[in-house]
Structure formats: C-alpha cells, structure tokens
Enzyme design. Structure first.
Site, PDB file in Angstrom:
ATOM      1  N   ALA A 107     -21.339 -33.938  -0.939  1.00 40.22           N
ATOM      2  CA  ALA A 107     -20.873 -32.685  -0.325  1.00 40.22           C
ATOM      3  C   ALA A 107     -19.911 -32.972   0.830  1.00 40.22           C
ATOM      4  CB  ALA A 107     -22.060 -31.860   0.157  1.00 40.22           C
ATOM      5  N   TYR A 108     -20.259 -33.941   1.658  1.00 38.76           N
ATOM      6  CA  TYR A 108     -19.407 -34.307   2.794  1.00 38.76           C
ATOM      7  C   TYR A 108     -18.054 -34.814   2.308  1.00 38.76           C
ATOM      8  CZ  TYR A 108     -17.811 -36.771   6.979  1.00 38.76           C
ATOM      9  OH  TYR A 108     -17.073 -37.212   8.042  1.00 38.76           O
ATOM     10  N   VAL A 109     -18.079 -35.729   1.337  1.00 38.91           N
ATOM     11  CA  VAL A 109     -16.838 -36.304   0.821  1.00 38.91           C
ATOM     12  C   VAL A 109     -15.993 -35.232   0.139  1.00 38.91           C
ATOM     13  CG1 VAL A 109     -15.888 -37.934  -0.865  1.00 38.91           C
ATOM     14  CG2 VAL A 109     -17.741 -38.642   0.652  1.00 38.91           C
TER      15      VAL A 109
END
Length: 136
Positions: A25-27
């Site tokens: 999700a962060y990437v």
C-alpha cells in the site's frame, strides 16, 4: 485564452522509485504520487503551473530514529551501529540526508531558475538510487 503572469508551483515529497516487501500500500501510494506529479505537470504546463517531486532518502526524523532504535534493540547493538549497518552502509555518502538539503531542492523548484522544469523527480538520497540498493 490568457495565461497567468505568475507561475504556480506544486511539490510532492515521495520515494517512488523502489519497492519493499510487505509494504504494497505504501509503495503503491508513492508510485501513484509520482504519476500524479507527471500528470499535473502535463495539465498545468500551458498555464504556467509546474509540478515536481522531491524523493528524499533517509532523513533522521523521529519516525526513522524509532525504526533504527527498534532494529538496534532486536540486534542488541547501539543506535549508531544499527544506523550504520542498516541505513548508512548502502548510502554512498555514508550519512543521513540533512533536512536543509531537501529544503534547498524545494527552494530551487520554486525559483525562477526552475520555471521550465516540470514533471521530474529529484532524488536527494545520498546516492542510494545509483547503487541499485533499496532504502531498507
């Protein structure tokens, strides 16, 4: 159609060039922001709007310090040893990025010297991207 005399500026801060396991999700969000930066650059160019990204490497923020401290505790080593082994070993400069270096990039993008620069990402990462290693 008339165009505004003053140039508008938008800057996103992101690390959007690398991936890391278990952080999908962060990437995805960071890669998306880089795409948005490019899209805004295209849509705003004729209006004098520029949009660029600054992609910082490791800055010794409270969050980064917490991550290093957690690793130091896991490995039963000092904070400085953990920082060197986990973060700084892969940075050609061998040091954390100073916030003033990021601010200098922001000031450059906001200056008239950068009025024709749009849709680019400026890594301020201590050389990590040129090594091909990931940031953690």
């Amino acid at each position: 159609m008339t165009y505004p005399i003053s140039r508008r500026r938008a800057i996103w801060f992101t690390l959007a060039f690398q991936a890391e396991a278990r952080k999908s999700a962060y990437v995805a969000a960071k890669h998306g922001i880089l795409g948005l930066t490019r899209e805004v650059a295209l849509e705003g160019a004729r209006l004098g709007i520029t949009c660029n990204a600054i992609c910082p490497g490791w800055v010794l923020t409270p969050l980064a310090a917490k991550q290093v401290a957690r690793k130091a505790a896991e490995l039963q080593i000092s904070f400085d040893e953990a920082a060197q082994k986990i973060v700084l070993a892969d940075m050609p400069t061998g040091r954390f990025v100073d916030p003033s270096e990021i601010a200098a990039g922001v000031l450059f993008f906001c200056s008239d010297a950068a009025k024709s620069i749009t849709g680019v990402a400026l890594p301020i990462d201590g050389g990590v991207l040129v090594t091909g290693t990931r940031l953690v």
